[in-house]
Structure formats: C-alpha cells, structure tokens
Motif scaffolding. Structure first.
Motif, PDB file in Angstrom:
ATOM      1  N   ILE A 263       0.828  -1.206   0.000  1.00 28.55           N
ATOM      2  CA  ILE A 263       0.000   0.000   0.000  1.00 28.55           C
ATOM      3  C   ILE A 263       0.863   1.256   0.000  1.00 28.55           C
ATOM      4  O   ILE A 263       0.526   2.256  -0.645  1.00 28.55           O
ATOM      5  CB  ILE A 263      -0.942  -0.013   1.218  1.00 28.55           C
ATOM      6  N   TYR A 264       1.979   1.211   0.716  1.00 27.77           N
ATOM      7  CA  TYR A 264       2.880   2.356   0.797  1.00 27.77           C
ATOM      8  C   TYR A 264       4.281   1.932   0.348  1.00 27.77           C
ATOM      9  O   TYR A 264       5.163   1.715   1.176  1.00 27.77           O
ATOM     10  CB  TYR A 264       2.916   2.904   2.226  1.00 27.77           C
ATOM     11  N   PRO A 265       4.487   1.789  -0.957  1.00 33.48           N
ATOM     12  CA  PRO A 265       5.799   1.347  -1.443  1.00 33.48           C
ATOM     13  C   PRO A 265       6.867   2.414  -1.209  1.00 33.48           C
ATOM     14  O   PRO A 265       6.563   3.576  -0.897  1.00 33.48           O
ATOM     15  CB  PRO A 265       5.560   1.131  -2.940  1.00 33.48           C
ATOM     16  N   ALA A 266       8.098   2.018  -1.353  1.00 33.85           N
ATOM     17  CA  ALA A 266       9.217   2.946  -1.186  1.00 33.85           C
ATOM     18  C   ALA A 266       9.013   4.173  -2.072  1.00 33.85           C
ATOM     19  O   ALA A 266       8.668   4.057  -3.252  1.00 33.85           O
ATOM     20  CB  ALA A 266      10.525   2.243  -1.544  1.00 33.85           C
ATOM     21  N   GLY A 267       9.199   5.334  -1.477  1.00 31.52           N
ATOM     22  CA  GLY A 267       9.024   6.576  -2.223  1.00 31.52           C
ATOM     23  C   GLY A 267       7.624   7.129  -2.198  1.00 31.52           C
ATOM     24  O   GLY A 267       7.370   8.201  -2.769  1.00 31.52           O
TER      25      GLY A 267
END
Length: 273
Positions: free
Chosen positions: A94-98
C-alpha cells in the motif's frame, strides 16, 4: 472465499465480477463488522472485505504495535458470513518505497477526533482512497460508530467524484449499550464494567433532545454529568454534516464523545434527528 495478498491479484479477480460491495476493516472482527458484511451481502452480488492495519492513521504515541490482530479468526468469520473476497495486503504494497502522496479533507477533520489526533484523518482518507481505487467497489460500508470518519469519507467521495456509494450502517452495541470496538479487548474487567457510562451519557443527551431541549450546551452538560471520573477528551453536539459545534440545534445534529479508561480510548456517538 478467495484470499488476495497483492494489488495485482485483486485487480485480476475484480475484472471478472460486476457490482461489488466493500467492507474495509483493520481486522480483529466483531459483530459490528459482520453486520456490515451482511448488509453488503444483501445488496451486492459480490462482497469483498479488506484487512489492513493502516499505519498512517496512527499517531507516534498510539497503539499501532499492540493493535489486536488475529488473521485466521478473521478469515473464518468472513467466510462464515458469506464474504467472497478478502484483500489483506502488506504495508509495503500500500505504501511502497518513495510513497509521498496524501489525501487531506479539510473542514470536517478539524474538530473532534481531528483535533485530538493530528494527522489521523489524512491517513484514513489516503488509505480509503487507495482501497477504492484498487478494489473499485460499487458500494462501501462503514459503521456509524466512527461517525466523523464516515462524514470525512463521504465528503472525499463527493469532492473527488469517486464512483462509489458510501453506506453508513447503525452502530452495533453490546447488551449494556457499549459500542462494539476492537479496542474493547484492551479493557480490564473493572474498566469493562465502567465503559457503558459512555452510552448512558449519550442517551442522557438524546433523552433531553427528545423531550424538546435544543440548547446544545445543555445537552453537553447532560453528557458530562454521566462521565465523572473519566478522562474526557471531548463531549460534542455538532452539525451532522459540517461537524461544527452548535449553540442551538435547528437541524440534524450529532452528539459524540471520547473518553479514556486507563490507557484505552473509546469513542461513541448518537445522531440527534
């Protein structure tokens, strides 16, 4: 029942079904959640639930780490309730890197929970917008217990022209009036015995309103009188749509409160309409 862990899996399955009812949850399900599944089951040919403890709606000193979790139990309850799909992603999906985008709904988030929990509703709005985008539900189901959350999500849907109908179902309560909540599991037996005072406080305001009282401060006083000994974050009588505090009620209103029992924080509300 299909259990889907990734966005690509969910989208592949979603492409093969028509109208879909979505019940977003953070897991550790109770009868309130299951009532939403039942409502969705009655109104949609396909029902999906999400189980995701959303880290961005927790403050730095809140209970993210200890929030109750029991995935096997939740999946068994959802299957028994007739759920077709369960989307249970990892935070990194849901909250990938970046990741650096936030959905912020102004106005209705400024008081009540928004005043006590800064940033909370930005986390709620962002994750719900993402879930709506991923799942593409026809209808999404929320409980009245989280009244401000429902107002925020409805406003976000209107403002962003999202093609989803937001359905808000009545609060499900224990026999003594306590609103069902996953956080009730934190309460000690002694605290659990005290907790129905929140519903008694709201009921006192509702009884006064039903008897003709329209002075909002008088209704707040009726609530406070039932909460002696509680650490109270707020008692509120606000406009049901804008959530602005009222002096006098001349339309739909919402009585709500937040109080603490030990380290456990409970919220509840009753519509005045």
């Amino acid at each position: 029942m299909k259990i889907l862990k990734t966005i690509s899996q969910l989208r592949m399955v979603r492409a093969g079904v028509g109208d879909l009812g979505l019940v977003p949850t953070m897991g550790f399900l109770h009868a309130g959640h299951l009532s939403l599944v039942a409502r969705a089951r009655a109104e949609n040919p396909t029902v999906a639930a999400t189980i995701f403890v959303n880290p961005t709606q927790f403050g730095p000193n809140e209970d993210l780490a200890r929030y109750p979790r029991d995935m096997p139990r939740d999946l068994a309850l959802l299957e028994a309730a007739g759920c077709d799909l369960v989307f249970a992603p990892e935070p990194a999906d849901i909250y990938p890197a970046g990741f650096d985008t936030v959905v912020e709904v102004r106005g209705v988030t400024e008081g009540l929970e928004g005043a006590v929990r800064p940033g909370h509703f930005a986390g709620v709005a962002t994750v719900v917008a993402k879930l709506f985008n991923i799942v593409q539900p026809t209808r999404a189901y929320f409980g009245q217990k989280d009244a401000q959350q429902s107002v925020v999500i409805r406003k976000m849907v209107r403002d962003l022209n999202l093609p989803v109908e937001v359905v808000v179902a009545p609060t499900v309560r224990e026999v003594d009036g306590l609103a069902m909540s996953s956080r009730n599991s934190y309460l000690t037996p002694e605290q659990r015995a005290e907790a129905p005072a929140l519903f008694r406080a709201l009921s006192a305001a509702k009884a006064a309103y039903d008897a003709g009282e329209r002075d909002a401060e008088a209704l707040r006083a009726a609530m406070r009188s039932e909460l002696d000994g509680f650490a109270v974050d707020y008692v509120s009588v606000a406009d049901a749509e804008t959530l602005r505090e009222l002096n006098r009620i001349d339309g739909p209103a919402l009585a709500s409160l937040a109080a603490r029992l030990g380290t456990t924080r409970l919220i509840d509300n009753l519509p005045l309409d």
